[in-house]
Enzyme design. Structure first.
Site, short mmCIF file in Angstrom:
data_model
loop_
_atom_site.label_atom_id
_atom_site.label_comp_id
_atom_site.label_asym_id
_atom_site.label_seq_id
_atom_site.Cartn_x
_atom_site.Cartn_y
_atom_site.Cartn_z
CB CYS A 31 58.87 10.99 -15.67
SG CYS A 31 58.07 12.40 -15.64
CD GLU A 69 69.18 10.42 -9.77
OE1 GLU A 69 68.76 11.14 -10.52
OE2 GLU A 69 69.81 9.37 -9.91
CB CYS A 128 60.65 16.20 -8.55
SG CYS A 128 60.31 14.42 -9.19
CB CYS A 141 60.79 2.17 -6.23
SG CYS A 141 59.00 2.39 -6.37
CB CYS A 159 56.48 0.30 -12.94
SG CYS A 159 55.40 0.52 -11.40
CB CYS A 183 59.91 3.03 -13.85
SG CYS A 183 60.59 4.09 -12.35
N1 SAH Z 1 55.66 5.52 -7.11
C1 SAH Z 1 55.04 6.88 -7.45
C2 SAH Z 1 55.87 7.96 -7.74
C3 SAH Z 1 56.90 8.01 -8.71
S1 SAH Z 1 56.10 9.21 -9.86
C4 SAH Z 1 54.10 6.71 -8.66
O1 SAH Z 1 54.33 5.56 -9.37
O2 SAH Z 1 53.36 7.44 -9.10
C5 SAH Z 1 57.22 8.73 -11.28
C6 SAH Z 1 56.42 8.83 -12.74
O3 SAH Z 1 57.39 8.80 -13.79
C7 SAH Z 1 55.08 7.96 -12.64
O4 SAH Z 1 54.06 8.37 -13.15
C8 SAH Z 1 55.68 6.83 -13.77
O5 SAH Z 1 54.61 6.38 -14.46
C9 SAH Z 1 56.77 7.97 -14.49
N2 SAH Z 1 57.66 6.95 -15.23
C10 SAH Z 1 58.15 5.91 -14.88
N3 SAH Z 1 59.17 5.48 -15.81
C11 SAH Z 1 59.07 6.34 -16.80
C12 SAH Z 1 59.70 6.58 -18.17
N4 SAH Z 1 60.75 5.73 -18.43
N5 SAH Z 1 59.30 7.53 -18.88
C13 SAH Z 1 58.39 8.10 -18.48
N6 SAH Z 1 57.71 8.17 -17.46
C14 SAH Z 1 58.07 7.35 -16.43
#
Ligand code: SAH
Length: 341
Positions: A333, A90, A103, A110, A114, A117
């Site tokens: 995000c 995406e 984006c 990945c 986390c 996410c």
């Molecule tokens: N792997 C890299 C690039 C992805 S950025 C990184 O971690 O920086 C994606 C962003 O979305 C990250 O800052 C993460 O903290 C945020 N994110 C992930 N899941 C989320 C959620 N459910 N709600 C809000 N932000 C989220």
């Protein structure tokens, strides 16, 4: 068939030489691909017919195809893109922030796992190639009619950019090429969960994009649970590296901090964050958690978010609440790879 989408300009020029054509045509071809969105050699009208025929016979340009597109109420547009091997990724167009921003994904899935996410729940399927990363920009820029306009790129889609280092750096080199998209480094932001060795390597590069660090947890205790990468590269080591990271005059490091109800959203968490960022030219993006059925966390109330932001601001830390763009289409995000309706 050589895939021209995978080549930086020097490699393209070498390919031309190997095909018996002058190297300088590389500039023209780069312009067709990256400034005009043209991939069919027969339409590259400033090349000789002979070269066009040679290119058609010996080369191809692989481009992700738009499988689906969803437009949010706020104009944010989510693209489901299909790769040559059928895998899906995406990418998101976020208009008028006031900049135009794409984006972009760097991996299918990945490996960072986390806990908050959705992409992290997929696990890593494979790395994207440099051509698949830069190709997303070609597709989004042509689809949105922005090819000849200025836009920003954030590597904040699916995947961990520093876990696919060489391909990401090559994609940046391709996008930066003055004969192509000519993107300045100031318009590209690389976001990482904190892969330390790769971050140290990035600091030594001749061309360095803006840096964003995903923090979401201001102590090792919390971050160990939320972002498993922290068990390998703990928070103080990460911030030490960030402190030594080369920055231009007035440049700042962005810290993304997801506010999880009852987990990362207390004034005490905010004060821990303030202490952590001391001495770093920092800007904090607060991201209220985007909920999903598969994820156990909850989003805090607007009041809690505001209270958290106020603690940072009172301590002279710039903090912005990330507006929840494209939430109605799961383009926000951490929501990439939520099921398409
Ligand atoms: N792997 C890299 C690039 C992805 S950025 C990184 O971690 O920086 C994606 C962003 O979305 C990250 O800052 C993460 O903290 C945020 N994110 C992930 N899941 C989320 C959620 N459910 N709600 C809000 N932000 C989220």
């Amino acid at each position: 068939m050589t895939d021209l989408a995978e080549l930086d300009r020097r490699e393209l020029e070498e390919t031309l030489a190997a095909l018996g054509a002058p190297r300088f045509h590389g500039r023209q071809i780069y312009r067709w691909l990256y400034k005009r969105g043209v991939t069919d050699p027969s339409a590259m009208t400033d090349l000789s017919q002979k070269l066009r025929d040679t290119l058609a016979a010996a080369t191809s340009v692989t481009t992700p195809t738009v499988a689906k597109k969803q437009v949010s109420e706020d104009g944010t547009t989510k693209f489901l893109l299909q790769l040559a091997d059928g895998k899906m990724i995406e990418a998101v167009y976020i208009p008028d922030t006031p900049a135009q921003t794409f984006c972009i994904s760097t991996q299918v899935g990945c490996a960072m796992s986390c806990g908050f996410c959705l992409t992290g729940k997929m696990g890593l399927v494979r790395n994207l190639t440099a051509g698949e990363i830069s190709g997303q920009v070609r597709v989004l820029a042509s689809t949105t009619g922005l090819l000849d306009r200025a836009f920003n790129i954030v590597l904040m889609g699916m995947g961990e950019p520093l876990h696919n280092y060489d391909n990401v750096m090559k994609a940046i080199r391709i996008l930066h090429d003055p004969e192509g998209m000519n993107m300045s480094m100031g318009r590209i932001t690389l976001s990482t969960a904190g892969m330390l060795p790769a971050l140290e390597r990035l600091a030594e590069e001749p061309m360095i994009p803006n840096l964003a660090i995903s923090l979401t947890g201001a102590t090792n205790e919390k971050r160990d649970v939320l972002m498993p990468i922290n068990r390998k590269y703990p928070i103080e080591q990460l911030l030490d590296t960030v402190r030594r990271f080369p920055l231009k005059h007035r440049q700042r490091v962005t810290f993304e901090y997801v506010l999880l109800k009852g987990v990362t959203d207390s004034p005490e968490d905010a004060r821990a964050l303030v202490r952590l960022l001391r001495g770093i030219p920092a800007k904090v993006n607060l991201i209220p958690f985007n909920e999903a059925d598969e994820l156990e966390y909850k989003r805090p109330s607007d009041e809690t978010v505001e209270r958290f932001q106020n603690v940072l601001v009172e301590h002279n830390v710039s903090a912005f609440v990330r507006k929840n763009r494209g939430n109605d289409i799961s383009a926000a995000c951490g929501q990439l790879m939520k099921k398409w309706a």
